[in-house]
Motif scaffolding. Structure first.
Motif, short mmCIF file in Angstrom:
data_model
loop_
_atom_site.label_atom_id
_atom_site.label_comp_id
_atom_site.label_asym_id
_atom_site.label_seq_id
_atom_site.Cartn_x
_atom_site.Cartn_y
_atom_site.Cartn_z
N LEU A 2 -50.39 17.80 -69.94
CA LEU A 2 -48.95 18.07 -69.92
C LEU A 2 -48.60 19.15 -68.91
O LEU A 2 -47.53 19.10 -68.27
N ASP A 3 -49.49 20.12 -68.75
CA ASP A 3 -49.23 21.22 -67.82
C ASP A 3 -49.14 20.75 -66.37
O ASP A 3 -48.52 21.42 -65.53
N VAL A 4 -49.75 19.61 -66.05
CA VAL A 4 -49.60 19.05 -64.71
C VAL A 4 -48.13 18.81 -64.41
O VAL A 4 -47.62 19.15 -63.33
N PHE A 5 -47.41 18.25 -65.38
CA PHE A 5 -45.99 17.96 -65.18
C PHE A 5 -45.13 19.21 -65.27
O PHE A 5 -44.12 19.33 -64.56
N ARG A 6 -45.53 20.12 -66.11
CA ARG A 6 -44.78 21.38 -66.18
C ARG A 6 -44.85 22.12 -64.84
O ARG A 6 -43.84 22.66 -64.38
N TYR A 7 -46.02 22.12 -64.25
CA TYR A 7 -46.16 22.79 -62.96
C TYR A 7 -45.38 22.04 -61.88
O TYR A 7 -44.70 22.64 -61.05
N LEU A 8 -45.46 20.71 -61.90
CA LEU A 8 -44.72 19.91 -60.92
C LEU A 8 -43.23 20.16 -61.04
O LEU A 8 -42.52 20.28 -60.03
N MET A 9 -42.72 20.24 -62.26
CA MET A 9 -41.29 20.45 -62.49
C MET A 9 -40.84 21.78 -61.90
O MET A 9 -39.72 21.92 -61.40
N THR A 10 -41.74 22.77 -61.91
CA THR A 10 -41.41 24.08 -61.36
C THR A 10 -41.58 24.11 -59.85
O THR A 10 -40.74 24.66 -59.12
N SER A 11 -42.67 23.52 -59.36
CA SER A 11 -43.02 23.61 -57.94
C SER A 11 -42.25 22.62 -57.07
O SER A 11 -41.86 22.95 -55.95
N ALA A 12 -42.04 21.40 -57.58
CA ALA A 12 -41.39 20.36 -56.78
C ALA A 12 -40.55 19.49 -57.70
O ALA A 12 -40.90 18.34 -57.98
#
Length: 302
Positions: A194-204
């Motif tokens: 899930l953290d993959v998407f959390r990071y993506l939502m923040t970064s890009a």
């Protein structure tokens, strides 16, 4: 053998028999043979072949394939996956170029790139993904690239390396519900995925996040719905749902076969929950008809 044991065997046999909706012809065609030959001659791998995907004949016949980079040996041992495990060879520095050349020869406008999991590499293979994206863009003008990545063991720097290469879609499969992780993917962590998407939502935040689940492993409807809510909250916007099929007797057995009608109902439920687009069906896989789930202006529901 006691009566109860006999009944259990009968129930197991009935459960394992494939229903009629999972039976399909596997015809070949000149295009299928051309794609298969090109992949072999280019010393490339596809997840279509390595994972025994039931759609490879259809996809190859339509001049498409999901390229699998970083070799054919995975450092993990997920109990649903047919990709071989073991100690892999070092990454081939020429592989990104060969992927780009093969995609160009196939006249692809949308390319999906995935990989085995490479926990043996410092960056998990992120730089190899980035080099492949770059090679594809240099070889094919206007190409769209979707990457299906591992979790990189939660390394945000590795994930950022892939994001910086600007794929059009970033895909990472959640695969199953959290209760089944220890059984299905014992070396993975639900929250880390899930953290993959959390990071993506923040970064890009403008880059679509995509994920897929297998049904038929023993999950409940409530667990599936909770997982979909978790994906949405983490920032995932495109979803694929498909039937788990046992690749061999050494893999996890199928616990249930989900009907096409149930898959249709899951699609409607997921769309109502807020996913931008959903592909749901017995033969759907994470990269099946990926181009149809994406357009220049973003996900489409056509």
């Amino acid at each position: 053998m006691g009566k109860d044991a006999c009944l259990d065997d009968v129930k197991k046999y009935q459960r394992m028999r494939k229903p009629v909706w999972l039976r399909r012809n596997l015809p070949t065609s000149p295009q299928y043979e051309k794609v298969r030959r090109l992949i072999g001659e280019s010393s490339l791998h596809t997840v279509c072949q390595e994972a025994k995907c039931p759609n490879q004949w259809e996809c190859f016949s339509n001049r498409t394939a999901t390229f699998m980079i970083l070799g054919e040996t995975c450092t993990r041992g997920c109990r649903f996956c047919n990709v071989q495990g073991g100690k892999p060879l070092p990454p081939d520095p020429e592989e990104p170029r060969r992927v780009a050349e093969a995609a160009k020869e196939l006249n692809l406008s949308y390319v999906v790139v995935t990989s085995v999991t490479r926990d043996d590499l410092d960056d998990g293979g992120a730089s190899h993904f980035a080099e492949t994206i770059t090679a594809l863009r240099e070889a094919i003008g206007g190409v769209y690239v979707e990457v299906l990545i591992p979790d990189f063991k939660g390394d945000e720097q590795a994930l950022q390396c892939v994001i910086d290469a600007a794929p059009d879609v970033l895909n990472h499969n959640i695969e199953t519900v959290p209760r089944l992780y220890d059984t299905v993917r014992p070396q993975a962590i639900y929250q880390r995925s899930l953290d993959v998407f959390r990071y993506l939502m923040t970064s890009a935040p403008a880059m679509p996040g995509k994920s897929g689940m297998m049904l038929g492993l023993g999950e409940t409807d409530a667990e599936v719905e909770a997982t979909l809510k978790d994906l949405l909250a983490a920032g995932c916007s495109i979803l694929t749902l498909g039937q788990y099929l046992q690749p061999s007797k050494d893999h996890l057995p199928v616990e249930s076969y989900v009907t096409p009608e149930a898959f249709d109902a899951w699609k409607e439920r997921a769309l109502a929950m807020g996913f931008a687009d959903v592909a749901s069906g017995p033969f759907v896989r994470s990269s099946y008809k990926a181009k149809e789930l994406f357009s220049k202006d973003g996900p489409t529901t056509e």
